[in-house]
Write a protein that holds these residues in place. Structure first.
Motif, PDB file in Angstrom:
ATOM      1  N   PRO A  38      49.926  42.939  38.010  1.00 46.26           N
ATOM      2  CA  PRO A  38      50.371  41.581  37.659  1.00 46.26           C
ATOM      3  C   PRO A  38      51.089  40.878  38.811  1.00 46.26           C
ATOM      4  CG  PRO A  38      51.734  43.223  36.550  1.00 46.26           C
ATOM      5  CD  PRO A  38      50.574  43.949  37.162  1.00 46.26           C
ATOM      6  N   PHE A  39      51.755  41.654  39.679  1.00 47.05           N
ATOM      7  CA  PHE A  39      52.428  41.055  40.838  1.00 47.05           C
ATOM      8  C   PHE A  39      51.407  40.424  41.781  1.00 47.05           C
ATOM      9  CE2 PHE A  39      54.065  41.396  45.204  1.00 47.05           C
ATOM     10  CZ  PHE A  39      55.240  40.659  45.081  1.00 47.05           C
ATOM     11  N   LEU A  40      50.367  41.186  42.147  1.00 49.78           N
ATOM     12  CA  LEU A  40      49.358  40.650  43.053  1.00 49.78           C
ATOM     13  C   LEU A  40      48.530  39.555  42.386  1.00 49.78           C
ATOM     14  CD1 LEU A  40      48.079  43.840  44.949  1.00 49.78           C
ATOM     15  CD2 LEU A  40      49.657  42.076  45.745  1.00 49.78           C
ATOM     16  N   LYS A  41      48.399  39.613  41.072  1.00 48.89           N
ATOM     17  CA  LYS A  41      47.683  38.545  40.361  1.00 48.89           C
ATOM     18  C   LYS A  41      48.372  37.204  40.592  1.00 48.89           C
ATOM     19  CE  LYS A  41      45.765  37.390  35.795  1.00 48.89           C
ATOM     20  NZ  LYS A  41      46.314  36.052  35.580  1.00 48.89           N
ATOM     21  N   ILE A  42      49.701  37.225  40.611  1.00 45.00           N
ATOM     22  CA  ILE A  42      50.467  36.005  40.869  1.00 45.00           C
ATOM     23  C   ILE A  42      50.425  35.647  42.356  1.00 45.00           C
ATOM     24  CG2 ILE A  42      52.779  34.983  40.833  1.00 45.00           C
ATOM     25  CD1 ILE A  42      53.351  36.685  38.345  1.00 45.00           C
ATOM     26  N   VAL A  43      50.732  36.621  43.212  1.00 43.70           N
ATOM     27  CA  VAL A  43      50.870  36.357  44.650  1.00 43.70           C
ATOM     28  C   VAL A  43      49.546  35.915  45.274  1.00 43.70           C
ATOM     29  CG1 VAL A  43      51.349  37.448  46.885  1.00 43.70           C
ATOM     30  CG2 VAL A  43      52.851  37.878  44.928  1.00 43.70           C
ATOM     31  N   CYS A  44      48.444  36.555  44.870  1.00 43.51           N
ATOM     32  CA  CYS A  44      47.142  36.257  45.461  1.00 43.51           C
ATOM     33  C   CYS A  44      46.299  35.324  44.608  1.00 43.51           C
ATOM     34  CB  CYS A  44      46.382  37.559  45.736  1.00 43.51           C
ATOM     35  SG  CYS A  44      47.218  38.673  46.885  1.00 43.51           S
ATOM     36  N   GLU A  45      46.877  34.823  43.509  1.00 42.66           N
ATOM     37  CA  GLU A  45      46.211  33.852  42.637  1.00 42.66           C
ATOM     38  C   GLU A  45      44.844  34.366  42.169  1.00 42.66           C
ATOM     39  OE1 GLU A  45      47.986  29.617  44.089  1.00 42.66           O
ATOM     40  OE2 GLU A  45      46.473  30.477  45.406  1.00 42.66           O
ATOM     41  N   LEU A  46      44.883  35.417  41.329  1.00 43.04           N
ATOM     42  CA  LEU A  46      43.681  36.131  40.918  1.00 43.04           C
ATOM     43  C   LEU A  46      43.418  35.984  39.428  1.00 43.04           C
ATOM     44  CD1 LEU A  46      44.563  39.475  42.773  1.00 43.04           C
ATOM     45  CD2 LEU A  46      43.124  37.626  43.662  1.00 43.04           C
ATOM     46  N   SER A 173      55.227  32.366  37.520  1.00 39.32           N
ATOM     47  CA  SER A 173      53.947  32.626  36.884  1.00 39.32           C
ATOM     48  C   SER A 173      52.878  31.821  37.593  1.00 39.32           C
ATOM     49  CB  SER A 173      53.985  32.246  35.398  1.00 39.32           C
ATOM     50  OG  SER A 173      54.164  30.849  35.258  1.00 39.32           O
ATOM     51  N   GLU A 174      51.624  32.040  37.188  1.00 43.03           N
ATOM     52  CA  GLU A 174      50.537  31.256  37.760  1.00 43.03           C
ATOM     53  C   GLU A 174      50.761  29.766  37.489  1.00 43.03           C
ATOM     54  OE1 GLU A 174      50.250  33.894  35.861  1.00 43.03           O
ATOM     55  OE2 GLU A 174      48.568  35.193  36.430  1.00 43.03           O
ATOM     56  N   ALA A 175      51.256  29.464  36.292  1.00 44.27           N
ATOM     57  CA  ALA A 175      51.476  28.063  35.931  1.00 44.27           C
ATOM     58  C   ALA A 175      52.573  27.428  36.778  1.00 44.27           C
ATOM     59  CB  ALA A 175      51.829  27.949  34.447  1.00 44.27           C
ATOM     60  N   SER A 176      53.685  28.160  36.987  1.00 42.94           N
ATOM     61  CA  SER A 176      54.782  27.587  37.771  1.00 42.94           C
ATOM     62  C   SER A 176      54.384  27.406  39.231  1.00 42.94           C
ATOM     63  CB  SER A 176      56.032  28.474  37.664  1.00 42.94           C
ATOM     64  OG  SER A 176      55.808  29.752  38.240  1.00 42.94           O
TER      65      SER A 176
END
Length: 440
Positions: A38-46, A173-176
């Motif tokens: 979940p960390f990389l999902k946010i950082v790398c926009e996945l 989050s992805e939204a923020s």
């Protein structure tokens, strides 16, 4: 067996100490993925599917490197193989530094593959070692003890990762990130990515320290009986003549897949449900796994046979998987009833069922290994490599889950768990007893 004589207590306990240390290290590195995804999902926009390339890059190494690892062990022996494995793992940890500084997802995946390549060599050495160190009928007991080290690390690592990496990210989050302008979003992503540099540098140093410890230790090279001696030159078709091995490998493929889904997607799923402490949810799964291993230590083989433990694991896995797929994601009644007395933060019922799969999964690996290797004789080492290759289930099945989660939703995607628990049940009841493919 290690020799023709009964091993003394020191001959068993000293190797178990060092191998337990290795299992702890393997668990610490492996169960980082649950928080890392979940960390990389946010950082790398996945997307979900893209984020689960973390699991693919990590676990596919077990298929790619299993047979080379068996060949390395045939040349170097078990002890030197362990030191080489730790060195390769340290290289993988160091690769996280350029990955974090650049924020490039492919470099993260290369680092994970390198880490897992070293772990494949380690697994190929220590799993048959722990099986052969004493009586085969108590092999599941010894592997269960090792599991306490492995999954105990799995409880600790999400807490450490959350404290070091996720601190202050409650509202990220992805939204923020999407609400920021391009420059501010890139700056935030870079800042978050930099948080990985120090922890992985420390990990690399610790792995090199353990490498030196194993090198100077008094860990003895096992002197295997002729029946168990490595046979790296054995024809591959010789392995395929053993149904208990082939079906065991397929069973492990499914088991590792569902174990990784339970451990590595729970934080991702919890984050999508809005669980505030999503970064530590892998600890819930690992906590139940530790409970399962403790039960294995107490019950196997005196009160529970390896096959019975496997059948119980599969049956309960089917029930908990149904709970994930059909339960309520908005209520926490079951969590409060089961964990509230201990002060553990409540989670949605479906998240709890996903965590409870850790209890079901705990005894599968310890039970399948001795059942699959039974009767292999000189093919034991090559059979071990085949079982290690089955860990690729942890690469492929989470990817399937990720695709289904993007298409049909995270909760519905957990239906993918059910056929694999049914397969584990078949292996426990029938598949592990087969010694030839036909009765003709």
């Amino acid at each position: 067996m290690l020799s023709n004589t009964t091993p003394s207590g020191r001959d068993v306990l000293l190797p178990m100490f060092f191998i337990g240390l290795m299992f702890f290290i393997l668990g610490f590195v492996t169960w980082l993925n649950g928080s890392l995804i979940p960390f990389l999902k946010i950082v790398c926009e996945l997307s979900n599917f893209q984020a689960l390339w973390v699991a693919f890059a990590f676990y596919i190494a077990y298929t790619v490197m299993a047979l080379p690892s068996a060949a390395i062990l045939a040349r170097t022996g078990y002890k030197r193989g362990m030191t080489i494995a730790l060195g390769v793992m340290a290289m993988g940890a160091l690769l996280f530094i350029p990955a974090a500084r650049t924020g490039l997802y492919p470099i993260f995946l290369i680092a994970l593959f390198t880490l897992a390549s070293g772990m494949t060599l380690m697994q190929t050495a220590i799993n048959p070692y722990i099986v052969c160190i004493g009586p085969r009928e108590s092999a599941a007991l010894r592997i269960s003890i090792m599991g306490l080290f492995n999954k105990g690390a799995g409880i600790v690592v999400p807490l450490v990762f959350t404290a070091l990496i996720l601190s202050g990210m409650e509202h990220v989050s992805e939204a923020s990130l999407g609400a920021l302008d391009a420059a501010a979003r890139e700056a935030m992503r870079n800042d978050l990515s930099q948080r990985l540099v120090f922890p992985y540098a420390v990990m690399a140093g610790a792995l090199l320290l353990f490498m030196g410890l194993i090198h100077v230790s008094s860990l003895r090279e096992p002197v295997l009986d002729a029946a168990d001696a490595p046979a790296d030159a054995a024809p591959r078709q010789g392995l395929l003549q053993h149904p208990q091995l082939v079906l065991g490998a397929i069973t492990l493929f499914g088991y590792v897949g569902v174990e990784v889904i339970a451990g590595d997607t729970i934080a991702l799923y919890g984050h999508q449900l809005g669980v505030a402490h999503y970064g530590v949810l892998t600890s819930y799964t690992m906590g139940f796994m530790v409970l399962g291993y403790a039960l294995g230590v107490l019950l196997i083989p005196r009160w529970l046979s390896q096959r019975a433990a496997l059948a119980w694991s599969a049956g309960s896995g089917l029930l908990f998987a149904l709970g994930v797929a059909l339960g309520s994601s908005g209520e926490s009644t079951w969590s409060q009833a089961l964990l509230g007395w201990a002060g553990v933060p409540a989670v949605p019922d479906t998240v709890l069922c996903l965590a409870l799969l850790g209890l079901s999964n705990a005894l599968v690996w310890p039970a399948v290994w001795p059942l699959a290797l039974e009767g292999l004789g000189k093919h034991t080492a090559a059979g071990s490599a085949l079982l290690i290759m089955a860990i690729s289930g942890g690469a492929l099945l989470p990817m399937l889950y990720g695709h289904l989660a993007d298409v049909s939703g995270p909760q519905r995607a957990y239906w993918v768990l059910l056929p694999w628990y049914a397969l584990i049940l078949f292996y426990a009841l029938a598949g592990s007893r087969l010694r030839r493919w036909s009765v003709a």
